[in-house]
Design an enzyme around this catalytic site. Structure first.
Site, PDB file in Angstrom:
ATOM      1  N   LEU A  21       0.781  -1.235   0.000  1.00 23.68           N
ATOM      2  CA  LEU A  21       0.000   0.000   0.000  1.00 23.68           C
ATOM      3  C   LEU A  21       0.814   1.288   0.000  1.00 23.68           C
ATOM      4  CD1 LEU A  21      -2.507  -1.108   2.803  1.00 23.68           C
ATOM      5  CD2 LEU A  21      -3.001  -1.000   0.360  1.00 23.68           C
ATOM      6  N   ALA A  27      10.153  -1.841   0.748  1.00 18.81           N
ATOM      7  CA  ALA A  27       9.833  -3.130   1.367  1.00 18.81           C
ATOM      8  C   ALA A  27       8.355  -3.462   1.174  1.00 18.81           C
ATOM      9  CB  ALA A  27      10.181  -3.098   2.852  1.00 18.81           C
ATOM     10  N   ASN A 110       4.819   7.115  13.708  1.00 14.22           N
ATOM     11  CA  ASN A 110       3.989   7.965  12.863  1.00 14.22           C
ATOM     12  C   ASN A 110       2.665   8.344  13.530  1.00 14.22           C
ATOM     13  OD1 ASN A 110       5.117   5.619  10.606  1.00 14.22           O
ATOM     14  ND2 ASN A 110       5.786   7.740  10.465  1.00 14.22           N
ATOM     15  N   HIS A 137      -4.625   4.258   3.663  1.00  8.42           N
ATOM     16  CA  HIS A 137      -4.667   3.253   4.744  1.00  8.42           C
ATOM     17  C   HIS A 137      -4.109   3.818   6.047  1.00  8.42           C
ATOM     18  CE1 HIS A 137      -0.454   2.748   3.483  1.00  8.42           C
ATOM     19  NE2 HIS A 137      -0.230   2.014   4.545  1.00  8.42           N
ATOM     20  N   ARG A 138      -3.329   4.915   5.955  1.00  7.58           N
ATOM     21  CA  ARG A 138      -2.747   5.476   7.163  1.00  7.58           C
ATOM     22  C   ARG A 138      -3.550   6.672   7.684  1.00  7.58           C
ATOM     23  NH1 ARG A 138       2.996   4.608   8.982  1.00  7.58           N
ATOM     24  NH2 ARG A 138       1.573   4.466  10.746  1.00  7.58           N
ATOM     25  N   GLU A 174       3.680  13.304   9.195  1.00 10.32           N
ATOM     26  CA  GLU A 174       3.874  11.870   9.483  1.00 10.32           C
ATOM     27  C   GLU A 174       4.453  11.661  10.885  1.00 10.32           C
ATOM     28  OE1 GLU A 174       3.662   9.060   6.868  1.00 10.32           O
ATOM     29  OE2 GLU A 174       2.478  10.413   5.634  1.00 10.32           O
ATOM     30  N   HIS A 249      10.678   8.255   5.189  1.00  6.31           N
ATOM     31  CA  HIS A 249      10.668   9.049   6.433  1.00  6.31           C
ATOM     32  C   HIS A 249      12.118   9.320   6.811  1.00  6.31           C
ATOM     33  CE1 HIS A 249       6.630   7.017   7.605  1.00  6.31           C
ATOM     34  NE2 HIS A 249       6.391   8.264   7.250  1.00  6.31           N
ATOM     35  N   CYS A 368      10.551   2.567  13.951  1.00  9.59           N
ATOM     36  CA  CYS A 368       9.196   2.878  13.464  1.00  9.59           C
ATOM     37  C   CYS A 368       8.134   2.427  14.454  1.00  9.59           C
ATOM     38  CB  CYS A 368       8.907   2.142  12.161  1.00  9.59           C
ATOM     39  SG  CYS A 368       9.987   2.568  10.816  1.00  9.59           S
TER      40      CYS A 368
HETATM   41  O1  SUG Z   1       3.888   4.233   6.211  1.00 11.24           O
HETATM   42  N1  SUG Z   1       4.266   0.773   5.761  1.00 11.24           N
HETATM   43  C1  SUG Z   1       4.490   1.946   6.582  1.00 11.24           C
HETATM   44  C2  SUG Z   1       5.820   1.843   7.311  1.00 11.24           C
HETATM   45  C3  SUG Z   1       5.998   2.951   8.298  1.00 11.24           C
HETATM   46  C4  SUG Z   1       7.369   2.983   8.856  1.00 11.24           C
HETATM   47  N2  SUG Z   1       7.483   4.028   9.814  1.00 11.24           N
HETATM   48  C5  SUG Z   1       8.569   4.812  10.000  1.00 11.24           C
HETATM   49  N3  SUG Z   1       9.535   4.861   9.140  1.00 11.24           N
HETATM   50  N4  SUG Z   1       8.561   5.568  11.028  1.00 11.24           N
HETATM   51  C6  SUG Z   1       4.462   3.235   5.748  1.00 11.24           C
HETATM   52  O2  SUG Z   1       5.038   3.233   4.641  1.00 11.24           O
HETATM   53  C7  SUG Z   1       2.963  -0.755   4.389  1.00 11.24           C
HETATM   54  C8  SUG Z   1       1.606  -1.420   4.471  1.00 11.24           C
HETATM   55  C9  SUG Z   1       1.346  -2.386   3.366  1.00 11.24           C
HETATM   56  O3  SUG Z   1       1.901  -2.237   2.281  1.00 11.24           O
HETATM   57  O4  SUG Z   1       0.537  -3.341   3.580  1.00 11.24           O
HETATM   58  C10 SUG Z   1       3.090   0.501   5.246  1.00 11.24           C
HETATM   59  O5  SUG Z   1       2.115   1.208   5.419  1.00 11.24           O
END
Ligand code: SUG
Length: 445
Positions: A21, A27, A110, A137-138, A174, A249, A368
């Site tokens: 997402l 990753a 976040n 989604h966030r 964020e 981030h 995170c």
């Molecule tokens: O917002 N991953 C989060 C990871 C957040 C990491 N936080 C910090 N760096 N502080 C993001 O990118 C992936 C969810 C998915 O693909 O199912 C996601 O939202």
């Protein structure tokens, strides 16, 4: 009076999955549609909390959010019973549906930006929940995060809660992932460093490939809301090139603690200006810039290992520990770099490797998963004590995970109505364990 920097970690929710997402987060893309293991994810997170607790570092727990987010799906026009809503949404709008299933609130860095009372004019701890507008989604996390923080930090004599910033691109925020506090010791006044991805009002100097999630305008608004002394606030821009290399981030490329800033050579757009501003603010104490050169660890290796997404913590007996993801040990260049780092003259005295692989596959390392809140003894005593980590809480959360979590979840299974039911039973029990009262929409039915 003693002051503690407490790490509040987000518990991984029962719907932890990989839906690809987060654009710009490598990753997340790489692991999209893979099978997840929510039980293992939650246990890895819990074990990280225990590791910090065992090091003598104060630790707290933040509850996950209800997913699938039925209330959000209703707002988007899906109607009928919960079961009907899930089936319709999955069939008609699978991308929206999976977004409403993300356990992304686990990445507590976040959740909000927090300023301790030592830095704010009214002597209160200030919280601004992040609007996270860059990703659907966030962004749906913000309301419940706000509610949760107000429940945990409820005493108005000590805590000031602000609403999330307006949900528009100008104020993309964020949270603490782009905010670092530097100080001599956690109880004293600090310098707050706000790192932004771009200035919304200008188009130059923006990344080209991936979005800059934090704006200068958002960071400035938070510094005003938190009543910070503007002479002790520094705004600095991320290097757009590293955002384009997957640094979505700033905490993927830099981490600070007390008088240390550990960062990659290419992290910031104007590094020398930033270093000068910090040195100027630290005239009375020594400051350690631990700069990792590109020839030592490349940006790509930093993104792959999440070296800078380590937690840099002060140990009770002095010195600091770097709580790093286990991936750092697996990449020979990074492993060697860390060996050398410990031989040098700086406050970092040890490294502790942590396995948070389930979260890492979605781009979330040790740093995170936690929200740092510096609290005086009195402030700490005033918060909901049931969320403070102890061996007893570890036992009960471990049992709770064993009882309620699945050890395998693929995308189609997100639409299994039994998952919603299982999650609700689990969260209902959790609100009792953590003494949170009725927190979730389903508890208000
Ligand atoms: O917002 N991953 C989060 C990871 C957040 C990491 N936080 C910090 N760096 N502080 C993001 O990118 C992936 C969810 C998915 O693909 O199912 C996601 O939202």
């Amino acid at each position: 009076m003693n002051t503690y920097e407490v790490n509040f970690d987000g518990l991984v929710g029962p719907s932890h999955n990989y839906s690809g997402l987060a654009f710009g987060n490598k990753a997340s893309k790489q692991h999209a549609h893979k099978v997840s293991n929510p039980k293992e994810a939650a246990k890895q997170g819990l074990l990280k909390m225990k590791t910090l607790h065992d090091l003598g570092i104060a630790q707290g727990v933040l509850a996950p959010q209800e997913r699938p987010a039925i209330e959000v799906l209703r707002r988007l026009g899906f109607a009928g019973s919960d079961r009907q809503i899930i089936t319709q949404a999955w069939r008609q709008a699978p991308h929206i549906f999976t977004a409403c299933c993300s356990a992304s609130s686990m990445w507590a860095a976040n959740a909000a930006t927090v300023s301790p009372s030592a830095d704010s004019a009214d002597n209160k701890v200030h919280f601004t929940p992040a609007n996270l507008i860059r990703n659907f989604h966030r962004t749906i996390e913000a309301d419940t995060t706000d509610k949760l923080l107000r429940r945990v930090f409820s005493d108005p004599n000590h805590f000031q809660h602000h609403n999330a910033l307006p949900s528009t691109a100008t104020f993309g925020d964020e949270g603490a992932a782009n905010h670092t506090r530097l100080c001599e010791h956690h109880g004293g006044a600090g310098i707050q460093l706000f790192i932004y991805g771009k200035q919304a009002s200008i188009t130059q100097l923006s990344p080209r490939r991936y979005p800059a999630r934090q704006t200068l305008e958002a960071s400035q608004a938070i510094s005003r809301l938190h009543q910070l002394d503007q002479s002790r606030v520094i705004f600095a821009q991320q290097n757009p090139a590293v955002i384009d290399a997957g640094v979505f981030h700033n905490d993927v490329i830099a981490v600070g603690n007390e008088n240390v800033l550990f960062f990659h050579q290419r992290a910031f757009l104007n590094k020398s200006q930033l270093k000068k501003a910090i040195s100027k603010a630290f005239t009375h104490a020594s400051f350690h810039f631990i700069e990792v050169e590109n020839r030592q660890v490349s940006v790509e290796q930093a993104v792959n290992s999440y070296l800078f997404n380590s937690q840099l913590v002060t140990l009770p007996k002095g010195g600091m520990a770097l709580i790093a993801p286990r991936e750092c040990e697996m990449l020979p260049t990074v492993r060697k770099y860390l060996q050398r780092l410990l031989e040098q003259d700086n406050p970092i005295k040890k490294t502790v490797m942590i396995d948070v692989k389930q979260s890492m596959c979605n781009g979330g390392g040790p740093a995170c998963l936690r929200l740092r809140v510096a609290l005086t003894e009195q402030e700490l005593a005033s918060i909901n004590q049931a969320v403070i980590f102890s061996n007893r809480l570890f036992e009960s959360l471990n049992n709770w995970i064993d009882k309620h979590y699945r050890d395998r979840l693929c995308e189609e299974e997100l639409a299994d109505p039994r998952l919603l039911q299982e999650s609700r039973v689990a969260l209902d029990e959790l609100t009792q364990i953590l003494a949170l009262g009725s927190l979730y929409p389903f508890q208000q039915l």
